[in-house]
Design an enzyme around this catalytic site. Sequence first.
Site, PDB file in Angstrom:
ATOM      1  CG  ASP A 141     -11.160 -19.811   5.468  1.00  0.00           C
ATOM      2  OD1 ASP A 141     -12.397 -20.126   5.544  1.00  0.00           O
ATOM      3  OD2 ASP A 141     -11.070 -18.935   4.578  1.00  0.00           O
ATOM      4  NE  ARG A 150     -18.714 -22.949   7.001  1.00  0.00           N
ATOM      5  CZ  ARG A 150     -18.983 -23.390   5.599  1.00  0.00           C
ATOM      6  NH1 ARG A 150     -18.115 -24.218   5.248  1.00  0.00           N
ATOM      7  NH2 ARG A 150     -19.745 -23.099   4.883  1.00  0.00           N
ATOM      8  NE  ARG A 209      -6.843 -17.092   3.673  1.00  0.00           N
ATOM      9  CZ  ARG A 209      -6.710 -18.340   3.515  1.00  0.00           C
ATOM     10  NH1 ARG A 209      -7.975 -19.197   4.181  1.00  0.00           N
ATOM     11  NH2 ARG A 209      -5.686 -18.888   2.963  1.00  0.00           N
ATOM     12  CE1 TYR A 253     -12.894 -13.222   9.894  1.00  0.00           C
ATOM     13  CE2 TYR A 253     -14.773 -12.148   8.777  1.00  0.00           C
ATOM     14  CZ  TYR A 253     -14.096 -13.258   9.639  1.00  0.00           C
ATOM     15  OH  TYR A 253     -14.740 -14.451   9.494  1.00  0.00           O
TER      16      TYR A 253
END
Lengths: 257, 257
Positions: B52, B50, B195, B110
């Site tokens: 976000d 997934r 994050r 990321y």
Amino acid sequence: MPRYKLTIEYEGTRYSGWQRQKNARTIQGELVKAAQTVFDGEFELYGSGRTDSGVHALGQTAHLDVRTMLAPNIICMKLNDELPADIAVRYAEKVSPRFHARHDAKARSYLYQISRRRTALGKRYVWWIKDRLNIDAMRQAANEFVGLHDFRSFTADDPDEKSTKVSVESCRVESAGDLILIRTVGSHFLWNMVRRMIGSLAEVGRGTLDVEDIRFFLKKKSDVPARLTAPPSGLFLEKVYYDSDVHSGEICPVINI
Amino acid sequence: MPRYKLTIEYEGTRYSGWQRQKNARTIQGELVKAAQTVFDGEFELYGSGRTDSGVHALGQTAHLDVRTMLAPNIICMKLNDELPADIAVRYAEKVSPRFHARHDAKARSYLYQISRRRTALGKRYVWWIKDRLNIDAMRQAANEFVGLHDFRSFTADDPDEKSTKVSVESCRVESAGDLILIRTVGSHFLWNMVRRMIGSLAEVGRGTLDVEDIRFFLKKKSDVPARLTAPPSGLFLEKVYYDSDVHSGEICPVINI
């Protein structure tokens, strides 16, 4: 009144161009609104020139006449606090009251981004062309624009413009990954001129026009470039030159795709 | 059924994340809708993991099971014809029916973009931080994340997740003009984890946290990183690794500001 030079960045997507209008949202209109809030008094804002509806800028310039106690970096900050997120004042500098954003501009450079693929992240900043483009042919055709030419085939009738003669200093075509970057530098550019140059170059890349056609459009008035006007999404007013800076340097894409 | 590997790019701004949901617009939901139109029959789509709400992807992957006569590049084209402009299938390749987008993924990388200035063109792709950031301190703190750690301070409770132990291979902080780029590579990442790592690093940059605090969060459960969760706008799922590729290379910004 003291005069300040502003350097302004914007995403043109939501705006009907630079020039203030009564019933449309424009960049100049938003800047004037922000200045009204910040200075709450008399001021005047004068841009280096117009950009068309939907066209972006990395370095548009304007001069602002205002009597204020604020330091230039504070002027910059306070204007940004009032501006919408897609307009930013990059720099404010105090200049001579004789400086004029438009009359003193020696040259402008524009960047155009063509994407050779569908891009989910850069759509607002490119013109996506599916057809295979011959970059060598585009480069050769771009050279034809260089020099002092009559660009009447490449502009819409503009009552404010006395002459359609423009001195184009350079027009470079470069490949950068899935992007084709075109940068043109000139004394000034007429209404729609860059987008019609790009639209014609794209046809040369596709093979439906050739270098001879470009030469012809520069000699005789033709309606063809008007029909080929490239979309504004790919176009950026990159820089306005006021001194004898060298108008070159690496061509840098706005988005890396 | 034959299996295809899809590599997908998206701007997450308008979406409630990757995972299909009944009453929300999601990336997977849009892909399934597009596949329904293209294949008009039975198919299955399975993502690598997934992302976000609001998070972007340069190289999300998924596998698609479908019986079709279409060549992979035609599958790619046809899906793109049906997808909204902010989602693009970059590549489709036929893979072994034993390939699994999630289980076979060896690592994910990321990219996070912090902007040190207000940007009119990149707002959707950065986190704008006005405060001065100490990059050296951020770099030192980022090193603390490397290795096998219990990241429970950095994740929200997730009933699907059995363990909060994650092996982080690298976490690099680089300065690129007005941007600070942070790339982290790991076996997998927990819900909100990247994050919260970024939010904590930003506080280290500001000087309100230090390296010792990061060490503490990795040893004892703390609520602090949750309160510091960085906004999704700056985050990109860059790549999903399936083989023994070297997980490095130059860190490239998405937008040049």
